[in-house]
Design an enzyme around this catalytic site. Sequence first.
Site, PDB file in Angstrom:
ATOM      1  N   GLU A  51       2.446  -6.083   8.030  1.00  0.00           N
ATOM      2  CA  GLU A  51       1.804  -4.965   8.744  1.00  0.00           C
ATOM      3  C   GLU A  51       2.054  -4.978  10.249  1.00  0.00           C
ATOM      4  O   GLU A  51       2.158  -3.937  10.891  1.00  0.00           O
ATOM      5  CB  GLU A  51       0.291  -4.964   8.491  1.00  0.00           C
ATOM      6  CG  GLU A  51      -0.118  -4.481   7.117  1.00  0.00           C
ATOM      7  CD  GLU A  51       0.012  -5.527   6.020  1.00  0.00           C
ATOM      8  OE1 GLU A  51       0.553  -6.629   6.280  1.00  0.00           O
ATOM      9  OE2 GLU A  51      -0.427  -5.242   4.894  1.00  0.00           O
ATOM     10  N   ALA A  94       0.864  -1.179   0.000  1.00  0.00           N
ATOM     11  CA  ALA A  94       0.000   0.000   0.000  1.00  0.00           C
ATOM     12  C   ALA A  94       0.904   1.233   0.000  1.00  0.00           C
ATOM     13  O   ALA A  94       2.102   1.129   0.209  1.00  0.00           O
ATOM     14  CB  ALA A  94      -0.881  -0.019   1.238  1.00  0.00           C
ATOM     15  N   GLY A 144      -0.505  -4.725   1.214  1.00  0.00           N
ATOM     16  CA  GLY A 144      -1.630  -4.510   0.309  1.00  0.00           C
ATOM     17  C   GLY A 144      -1.438  -5.218  -1.027  1.00  0.00           C
ATOM     18  O   GLY A 144      -2.400  -5.672  -1.643  1.00  0.00           O
ATOM     19  N   GLU A 175      -2.392  -8.660  -0.547  1.00  0.00           N
ATOM     20  CA  GLU A 175      -3.846  -8.714  -0.341  1.00  0.00           C
ATOM     21  C   GLU A 175      -4.594  -8.657  -1.668  1.00  0.00           C
ATOM     22  O   GLU A 175      -5.633  -9.296  -1.833  1.00  0.00           O
ATOM     23  CB  GLU A 175      -4.302  -7.574   0.565  1.00  0.00           C
ATOM     24  CG  GLU A 175      -3.791  -7.722   1.987  1.00  0.00           C
ATOM     25  CD  GLU A 175      -4.382  -6.679   2.912  1.00  0.00           C
ATOM     26  OE1 GLU A 175      -3.881  -5.543   2.875  1.00  0.00           O
ATOM     27  OE2 GLU A 175      -5.346  -6.987   3.628  1.00  0.00           O
TER      28      GLU A 175
END
Length: 648
Positions: free
Chosen positions: A132, A70, A109, A112
């Site tokens: 994370e 991310a 991310g 993900e």
Amino acid sequence: MMTHPEKHRPIVQIDIQERIAVVTVDHPPLNVLSASVRQGIVAALDQISRDAALDAVVLTCAGKTFFSGADISEFGGEIAQPDLPAVIGAIAGFSKPIVAAMHGTALGGGFEVALACTARVADVGAGMGLPEVRLGLVPGCGGTTRLTRLAGPQAALDMVTSGRRITAQEALEMGVVDAICQDDLLAEAKILAARASEGNFQRPDSGLKPGRDALISRFRSDTAQKFRGQAAPAEAIDCVARALSEPLEVALEGERAAFDRLLAGPQAAALGHVFQAERTARKVVDLAPGTASRSITQVGVIGAGTMGRGIAMACAGAGLPVTMIDTSQDKLQGALTAMRASFERRAARGRLPTDVAQACVGRIAGASEMAALGQCDLIIEAVFEDLTVKEQVFRQIDAVARPGAIMATNTSFLDIDRIADATTRPDDVLGLHFFSPAHVMRLLEIVRGAQTAPDVLQTAMDLSRRMGKVGVCVGNCHGFVGNRMLARRQAAAGELILEGATPWQVDRALFEFGFPMGPFAMADLAGLDLGWNAARSSGETIEEMLCEAGRFGQKAGAGYYDYPQGQAVPSPLTETMLQGLSQRHGISRRAIDDGEILTRCLDPMIKEGRAILDEGIAARSSDIDTIWINGYGWPAWRGGPMYWADHR
Ligand code: NAD
């Protein structure tokens, strides 16, 4: 189609190949999932959904890597739409199958996104993970939930609570990817996409796996000590539990709520600071940008003791050939045998490929004469902590080292300038303060003497990175940054046990604060006889009393603690000694609570840290935090001592 504003190159491109849409994202350098990437993906999916001639999608990235994560620069600020949960939702709910084709590292991310696809294929060299937790967070966009449903709770608990990266091969074995590919990733992905369009894959998040509560509870209790005080691993375990027992939507909502809670909490802020602090430390404040580094291809290590061995192994691990010297041939031979055994053990445990371990062993050689160091580019001294001995050794180094060789001392406390003055070239001298065990501990305090040349410092900073360490440049003073602050804590702990606290109470208070161990357990581990001399011992301090009683610490089966069956237990004898010592000093012992222990151990450290900053020994308060987290076990989730003091 989204384009790079300055380059007119599309960020997201669609290529139609037979009935498959290949969506390629090209957002250098690392294909971070920033706003333009997210907008581009959603727009591409929208276009593909309306095209009846297309059966399936391959999602891939150009350049070095699949989505590396991310965009953390957006954390805590305004997030442009669509946000990542929306994009991942659009992928997971898409009307046609989507196959992720991963190369490089798919992290956070990025991973993900792949987990939300119908199927995944990975290049054989790809790595993936959900790091994370290291930033005090949980994945939050369905990563925990989908990983759990794909790979099962055991693998998911391991990955999300450690933040560990897995290889493509591990991912295949876990069922996280459907195929790994040696060469043509895109071709393999298209084959999977075609199969998926025939209904051959179930969405990864379809299966509920109830009845695994016992496994979760066991993991929770097994890791309770390790994760004490930390919010993110506890939330991650809850997310895995929900993924198994709740409907998908409920589990996803729970995961998102956990992410939001953590993001707003103090630990994510502290860990964000730690992340930034480490990056900031890479820049030495007054070193001109572009300062050249000297080339290091051959290292000499003097002293085959605890530190010399670790330093030699760290250098060999970084690909550097090492020549080791010691005045004692027995010590030298013992060290060579021990280093070989250590590399072989790591290989046997699967921590190092066998050929790599063998190569490391092959890089270390012993020599009996100082002259053998004549061709070394860097010579690191790790002999006894005695200024006269070190000055003598540096005179010897000066006599044999080639011009331009860097001469470093691993001293814990001594004056770098005095050591440098023993040579005819003090500008080539600096401190390289490694921590024990030196091949494991990440911190390297790089101590700059009054005359250390800029390119010598730059070389040391570069070397620290080459060894996978965190180098922090500090100034010269007694104990530098870390040990100077530690001395204040040790002194306070010594006063506390004379006034009435027990060593185990002090250790427990600091352990519960988050340190891996307290000062007395640490002293027992290091050996109480370090620096003790039987002839000069006066029985005036508790350490002298313990040593006089043969209680040298863990290795002797007794120190502050007793060690029946190797386990530390409080020692009644130590308590009796302490009572006698308090009485001799006229101190009446009293009950001391944990709060007082913490205040009295930590506040003097912070005060010393401020003095260190005022004197310019550390350039930034974040450098002190980096030192304490990586060298002294300060709990990272508390952000380092200086950060903690400013935010408590
Ligand atoms: P050690 O006693 O285990 O090893 C010292 C070695 O140096 C011995 O093998 C000895 O034979 C050899 N030696 C002594 N004089 C020599 C000479 N003139 N020429 C060649 N070899 C000589 O000590 P250590 O714990 O490895 O510590 C070494 C240095 O590292 C010290 O300055 C110490 O303060 C520093 N240090 C130690 C630690 C630690 O945790 N042990 C951590 C950081 C720094």
